[in-house]
Scaffold this motif. Structure first.
Motif, PDB file in Angstrom:
ATOM      1  N   ASN A   1       0.838  -1.206   0.000  1.00 14.83           N
ATOM      2  CA  ASN A   1       0.000   0.000   0.000  1.00 14.83           C
ATOM      3  C   ASN A   1       0.867   1.247   0.000  1.00 14.83           C
ATOM      4  O   ASN A   1       0.574   2.235  -0.684  1.00 14.83           O
ATOM      5  CB  ASN A   1      -0.920  -0.014   1.222  1.00 14.83           C
ATOM      6  N   TYR A   2       1.981   1.203   0.745  1.00 16.92           N
ATOM      7  CA  TYR A   2       2.925   2.321   0.790  1.00 16.92           C
ATOM      8  C   TYR A   2       3.522   2.571  -0.584  1.00 16.92           C
ATOM      9  O   TYR A   2       3.662   3.721  -1.013  1.00 16.92           O
ATOM     10  CB  TYR A   2       4.015   2.008   1.809  1.00 16.92           C
ATOM     11  N   LEU A   3       3.881   1.519  -1.302  1.00 14.45           N
ATOM     12  CA  LEU A   3       4.513   1.661  -2.612  1.00 14.45           C
ATOM     13  C   LEU A   3       3.511   2.044  -3.700  1.00 14.45           C
ATOM     14  O   LEU A   3       3.834   2.838  -4.588  1.00 14.45           O
ATOM     15  CB  LEU A   3       5.205   0.356  -3.005  1.00 14.45           C
ATOM     16  N   GLU A   4       2.318   1.476  -3.647  1.00 13.46           N
ATOM     17  CA  GLU A   4       1.364   1.633  -4.743  1.00 13.46           C
ATOM     18  C   GLU A   4       0.503   2.881  -4.611  1.00 13.46           C
ATOM     19  O   GLU A   4       0.080   3.457  -5.615  1.00 13.46           O
ATOM     20  CB  GLU A   4       0.479   0.393  -4.829  1.00 13.46           C
ATOM     21  N   ASP A   5       0.222   3.301  -3.375  1.00  7.39           N
ATOM     22  CA  ASP A   5      -0.603   4.505  -3.176  1.00  7.39           C
ATOM     23  C   ASP A   5      -0.125   5.215  -1.915  1.00  7.39           C
ATOM     24  O   ASP A   5      -0.804   5.232  -0.891  1.00  7.39           O
ATOM     25  CB  ASP A   5      -2.083   4.128  -3.070  1.00  7.39           C
ATOM     26  N   LYS A   6       1.062   5.792  -2.024  1.00  9.68           N
ATOM     27  CA  LYS A   6       1.650   6.430  -0.852  1.00  9.68           C
ATOM     28  C   LYS A   6       0.790   7.583  -0.343  1.00  9.68           C
ATOM     29  O   LYS A   6       0.700   7.809   0.872  1.00  9.68           O
ATOM     30  CB  LYS A   6       3.058   6.940  -1.170  1.00  9.68           C
ATOM     31  N   GLY A   7       0.130   8.313  -1.256  1.00  8.94           N
ATOM     32  CA  GLY A   7      -0.702   9.435  -0.835  1.00  8.94           C
ATOM     33  C   GLY A   7      -1.815   9.001   0.090  1.00  8.94           C
ATOM     34  O   GLY A   7      -2.040   9.600   1.150  1.00  8.94           O
ATOM     35  N   ASP A   8      -2.529   7.935  -0.281  1.00  9.75           N
ATOM     36  CA  ASP A   8      -3.610   7.431   0.565  1.00  9.75           C
ATOM     37  C   ASP A   8      -3.056   6.857   1.860  1.00  9.75           C
ATOM     38  O   ASP A   8      -3.632   7.060   2.942  1.00  9.75           O
ATOM     39  CB  ASP A   8      -4.389   6.354  -0.190  1.00  9.75           C
ATOM     40  N   PHE A   9      -1.932   6.166   1.778  1.00 11.36           N
ATOM     41  CA  PHE A   9      -1.283   5.606   2.966  1.00 11.36           C
ATOM     42  C   PHE A   9      -0.935   6.705   3.961  1.00 11.36           C
ATOM     43  O   PHE A   9      -1.228   6.605   5.158  1.00 11.36           O
ATOM     44  CB  PHE A   9      -0.031   4.841   2.530  1.00 11.36           C
ATOM     45  N   MET A  10      -0.314   7.769   3.474  1.00  6.55           N
ATOM     46  CA  MET A  10       0.104   8.866   4.351  1.00  6.55           C
ATOM     47  C   MET A  10      -1.102   9.598   4.936  1.00  6.55           C
ATOM     48  O   MET A  10      -1.096   9.991   6.106  1.00  6.55           O
ATOM     49  CB  MET A  10       0.989   9.841   3.576  1.00  6.55           C
ATOM     50  N   ARG A  11      -2.146   9.793   4.152  1.00  6.00           N
ATOM     51  CA  ARG A  11      -3.345  10.480   4.666  1.00  6.00           C
ATOM     52  C   ARG A  11      -3.973   9.683   5.806  1.00  6.00           C
ATOM     53  O   ARG A  11      -4.402  10.261   6.818  1.00  6.00           O
ATOM     54  CB  ARG A  11      -4.355  10.695   3.546  1.00  6.00           C
ATOM     55  N   THR A  12      -4.023   8.362   5.648  1.00  8.04           N
ATOM     56  CA  THR A  12      -4.616   7.515   6.683  1.00  8.04           C
ATOM     57  C   THR A  12      -3.844   7.626   7.990  1.00  8.04           C
ATOM     58  O   THR A  12      -4.425   7.820   9.067  1.00  8.04           O
ATOM     59  CB  THR A  12      -4.640   6.047   6.221  1.00  8.04           C
ATOM     60  N   VAL A  13      -2.531   7.518   7.904  1.00  6.61           N
ATOM     61  CA  VAL A  13      -1.704   7.608   9.109  1.00  6.61           C
ATOM     62  C   VAL A  13      -1.750   9.021   9.684  1.00  6.61           C
ATOM     63  O   VAL A  13      -1.826   9.207  10.909  1.00  6.61           O
ATOM     64  CB  VAL A  13      -0.252   7.193   8.794  1.00  6.61           C
ATOM     65  N   ARG A  14      -1.709  10.026   8.817  1.00  5.71           N
ATOM     66  CA  ARG A  14      -1.693  11.420   9.280  1.00  5.71           C
ATOM     67  C   ARG A  14      -2.956  11.761  10.063  1.00  5.71           C
ATOM     68  O   ARG A  14      -2.894  12.439  11.099  1.00  5.71           O
ATOM     69  CB  ARG A  14      -1.541  12.352   8.075  1.00  5.71           C
ATOM     70  N   LEU A  15      -4.113  11.294   9.598  1.00  6.82           N
ATOM     71  CA  LEU A  15      -5.368  11.610  10.283  1.00  6.82           C
ATOM     72  C   LEU A  15      -5.424  10.968  11.662  1.00  6.82           C
ATOM     73  O   LEU A  15      -6.076  11.494  12.572  1.00  6.82           O
ATOM     74  CB  LEU A  15      -6.553  11.146   9.436  1.00  6.82           C
ATOM     75  N   TYR A  16      -4.728   9.858  11.835  1.00  2.00           N
ATOM     76  CA  TYR A  16      -4.718   9.199  13.142  1.00  2.00           C
ATOM     77  C   TYR A  16      -3.692   9.828  14.081  1.00  2.00           C
ATOM     78  O   TYR A  16      -3.955   9.991  15.275  1.00  2.00           O
ATOM     79  CB  TYR A  16      -4.414   7.705  12.968  1.00  2.00           C
ATOM     80  N   VAL A  17      -2.539  10.203  13.553  1.00  2.00           N
ATOM     81  CA  VAL A  17      -1.430  10.661  14.396  1.00  2.00           C
ATOM     82  C   VAL A  17      -1.610  12.107  14.843  1.00  2.00           C
ATOM     83  O   VAL A  17      -1.384  12.445  16.012  1.00  2.00           O
ATOM     84  CB  VAL A  17      -0.090  10.494  13.648  1.00  2.00           C
ATOM     85  N   PHE A  18      -2.045  12.979  13.927  1.00  3.66           N
ATOM     86  CA  PHE A  18      -2.077  14.417  14.221  1.00  3.66           C
ATOM     87  C   PHE A  18      -3.510  14.879  14.487  1.00  3.66           C
ATOM     88  O   PHE A  18      -4.459  14.420  13.843  1.00  3.66           O
ATOM     89  CB  PHE A  18      -1.487  15.210  13.057  1.00  3.66           C
ATOM     90  N   ARG A  19      -3.654  15.815  15.417  1.00  3.83           N
ATOM     91  CA  ARG A  19      -4.971  16.359  15.753  1.00  3.83           C
ATOM     92  C   ARG A  19      -5.315  17.583  14.912  1.00  3.83           C
ATOM     93  O   ARG A  19      -6.485  17.919  14.743  1.00  3.83           O
ATOM     94  CB  ARG A  19      -5.007  16.707  17.243  1.00  3.83           C
ATOM     95  N   ASP A  20      -4.304  18.257  14.405  1.00  5.60           N
ATOM     96  CA  ASP A  20      -4.535  19.410  13.539  1.00  5.60           C
ATOM     97  C   ASP A  20      -4.732  18.907  12.114  1.00  5.60           C
ATOM     98  O   ASP A  20      -3.785  18.473  11.456  1.00  5.60           O
ATOM     99  CB  ASP A  20      -3.346  20.371  13.605  1.00  5.60           C
ATOM    100  N   HIS A  21      -5.961  18.951  11.620  1.00  8.42           N
ATOM    101  CA  HIS A  21      -6.279  18.449  10.282  1.00  8.42           C
ATOM    102  C   HIS A  21      -6.434  19.570   9.266  1.00  8.42           C
ATOM    103  O   HIS A  21      -7.011  19.370   8.196  1.00  8.42           O
ATOM    104  CB  HIS A  21      -7.554  17.604  10.323  1.00  8.42           C
ATOM    105  N   GLY A  22      -5.925  20.739   9.594  1.00  8.29           N
ATOM    106  CA  GLY A  22      -6.014  21.869   8.677  1.00  8.29           C
ATOM    107  C   GLY A  22      -5.135  21.675   7.448  1.00  8.29           C
ATOM    108  O   GLY A  22      -4.130  20.967   7.477  1.00  8.29           O
ATOM    109  N   ARG A  23      -5.519  22.345   6.384  1.00 10.36           N
ATOM    110  CA  ARG A  23      -4.790  22.207   5.123  1.00 10.36           C
ATOM    111  C   ARG A  23      -3.366  22.754   5.238  1.00 10.36           C
ATOM    112  O   ARG A  23      -2.434  22.229   4.639  1.00 10.36           O
ATOM    113  CB  ARG A  23      -5.550  22.928   4.010  1.00 10.36           C
ATOM    114  N   ASP A  24      -3.208  23.813   6.030  1.00 10.64           N
ATOM    115  CA  ASP A  24      -1.881  24.421   6.154  1.00 10.64           C
ATOM    116  C   ASP A  24      -0.880  23.486   6.815  1.00 10.64           C
ATOM    117  O   ASP A  24       0.317  23.545   6.531  1.00 10.64           O
ATOM    118  CB  ASP A  24      -1.974  25.725   6.955  1.00 10.64           C
ATOM    119  N   ALA A  25      -1.349  22.624   7.716  1.00  8.08           N
ATOM    120  CA  ALA A  25      -0.452  21.726   8.447  1.00  8.08           C
ATOM    121  C   ALA A  25      -0.197  20.425   7.700  1.00  8.08           C
ATOM    122  O   ALA A  25       0.727  19.687   8.047  1.00  8.08           O
ATOM    123  CB  ALA A  25      -1.029  21.416   9.825  1.00  8.08           C
TER     124      ALA A  25
END
Length: 532
Positions: free
Chosen positions: A295-319
């Protein structure tokens, strides 16, 4: 460049201990200072870490300073030792390096020495003067030929005019510098770089001035002295396209195209996934065994978004961009064996080291959420499976290489992390050689190389890029290689001369308009028109 001024008491004491005419204390001290200047200059060509910046330290090889600093007296005592024994040191060692721990000594200047530098002119430069023209700024940056030649001679003391192109390419990787773009970058760095720290700005300015001065002295070319690594990579001594920041690299190369291997470490490991599974009980298929990695290799964008939404509380576009950048660094660190640990350690030289992930994810709550994320843990488990397989295969098939000092710890134990780095960097060099060879077969020569990235003046084109990727996959047996293109654009002038002319023109128009409004006719008769 660097200039060291010693306190007069040093020369006075040296002259008293070794009086003329038998000894020449002035010449001996000048030789020692020249050696120290060269080492400090080399130290400042790479970015300083936070400890060095805070404590004003410099990383230099003290043994080399002692060996090249000269001798004096009937017993040929090294001047470095004499200064230390008589409490007249110009530099003081805070931590002492050695060949065993492969660390340089960290030193600071004592009160008996002062240093000036003319390659970091941010505070001294007149470029912040809005009245300067483009031509005046260019003249200031270009300097005089003698100064540029002096800088070139300092960096290349072994250079000979009779060197052939073949010999130069055997010792250096020359790059053609876009001089005007680099000048424009220096102007931007001086006037408009608001988000860089003072230390980062000073390092970038110093590196840019070094490249610019040497390029002006060598017909627009900058010579990167080759420094091959036992791990398989080609590095360079001093300032190079590898160790400057991305913006400075763009300024140096000008308009060009960058092609880097997408997720190169992960892609390299996945090339061994099939053989890894053949040794696992019951076999299995790659997609079931390595779902997170694929999943990391084939769709890194979706992979990173999934992890980012769980790890970080600031979901603003600037961050989002900054958070994604942190996650990319974290996953790259884990692909090289970084552990999910928060405990630091002190090495044999006394330096304190934090785990890589602690330095990347500094917020403890975010780091804990990252450590506990299901996707992250699955990714780590899959990477550990591949790491263990590669390490076992290396020990079984390359037993003769286990004695290499570069893959051992200071205690002589074979380091798993170093073995993986050794294997990866040799694999990286192999596949990038395929890229260079295939491109050359189509008449395309790279203008620069940075490990898993390569730069061409013109875009490769879809068909050529596909052909190169196919050769990469076929010759290495790895179906996961993929090149990602990115266009780089040179730093353009702000056209200060043109802006000044346009501003002057607007002022003239405004003055003429104001004069017209103030005009009063002498008499109405001069506007009367005869009609009969």
């Amino acid at each position: 460049m660097i200039k060291i001024q010693a306190n007069p008491e040093v020369l006075a004491a040296l002259s008293q201990a070794f009086p003329p005419p038998t000894y020449n204390a002035v010449r001996a001290l000048d030789k020692y200072i020249a050696a120290l200047e060269r080492l400090l200059f080399a130290s400042l060509q790479v970015p300083r870490n936070p400890m060095q910046s805070k404590l004003n330290l410099y990383a230099i090889p003290l043994q080399r300073l002692a060996n090249s600093g000269g001798q004096i007296g009937p017993k040929k005592v090294r001047l470095h030792k004499w200064l230390r024994d008589n409490h007249l040191e110009l530099v003081q060692a805070v931590t002492t390096g050695s060949n065993q721990n492969k660390r340089l000594s960290q030193v600071r200047l004592t009160h008996r020495a002062s240093m000036t530098e003319d390659l970091n002119p941010i505070e001294q430069t007149p470029m912040n003067n809005p009245q300067l023209s483009d031509r005046e700024i260019a003249a200031h940056l270009t300097g005089d030929d003698a100064a540029n030649q002096c800088l070139f001679d300092l960096l290349y003391p072994d250079y000979r005019p009779e060197w052939s192109d073949e010999y130069i390419h055997s010792q250096f990787d020359p790059i053609k510098v876009d001089v005007r773009s680099l000048e424009n970058y220096i102007v931007w760095l001086s006037q408009d770089a608001r988000l860089l720290s003072k230390d980062k700005k000073a390092t970038a300015m110093r590196q840019a001035r070094i490249v610019l001065g040497c390029a002006l002295a060598f017909n627009g070319w900058y010579l990167q002295r080759k420094k091959p690594s036992a791990f398989g990579r080609m590095y360079y001594e001093g300032v190079s396209v590898q160790n400057v920041n991305k913006e400075l690299r763009r300024a140096m190369l000008g308009n060009c195209w960058e092609y880097d291997i997408r997720s190169s470490v992960i892609a390299w490991k996945m090339g061994f996934a099939t053989s890894c599974l053949t040794q696992a009980p019951g076999g299995g298929n790659i997609r079931a065994a390595f779902p997170a990695t694929l999943n990391y290799l084939e769709d890194k964008g979706d992979f990173m978004r999934t992890v980012r939404l769980y790890v970080f509380r600031d979901h603003g576009r600037d961050a989002a961009d900054f958070q994604t950048k942190l996650l990319k660094q974290a996953f790259t660190a884990m692909s090289f064996g970084a552990r999910l640990s928060t405990n630091g350690w002190q090495d044999s030289a006394g330096h304190w080291n934090n785990p890589a992930l602690v330095d990347i994810l500094k917020n403890q709550e975010e780091r804990n959420r990252f450590f506990n994320d299901v996707t992250v843990r699955a990714f780590i488990q899959e990477q550990n499976t591949l790491d263990n397989y590669l390490f076992a295969q290396f020990k079984h098939h390359c037993a003769d290489l286990l004695e290499l000092s570069c893959i051992q710890t200071p205690s002589g134990r074979v380091s798993k992390a170093k073995v993986l780095a050794y294997l990866y960097q040799h694999g990286e060099t192999q596949v990038m050689d395929i890229v260079r060879t295939t491109a050359a077969a189509h008449g395309r020569t790279p203008i620069a190389n940075v490990h898993d990235a390569i730069f061409f003046k013109q875009r490769l084109g879809t068909e050529l890029k596909a052909a190169i990727e196919q050769r990469m996959r076929v010759e290495t047996g790895n179906a996961y290689w993929h090149l990602t293109p990115k266009e780089l654009q040179r730093y353009e002038s702000r056209h200060l001369d043109q802006q000044a002319e346009e501003a002057a023109h607007r002022q003239r128009i405004a003055a003429e308009h104001a004069q017209a409004l103030r005009y009063q006719p002498v008499g109405i008769s001069e506007f009367e028109v005869s009609v009969g």
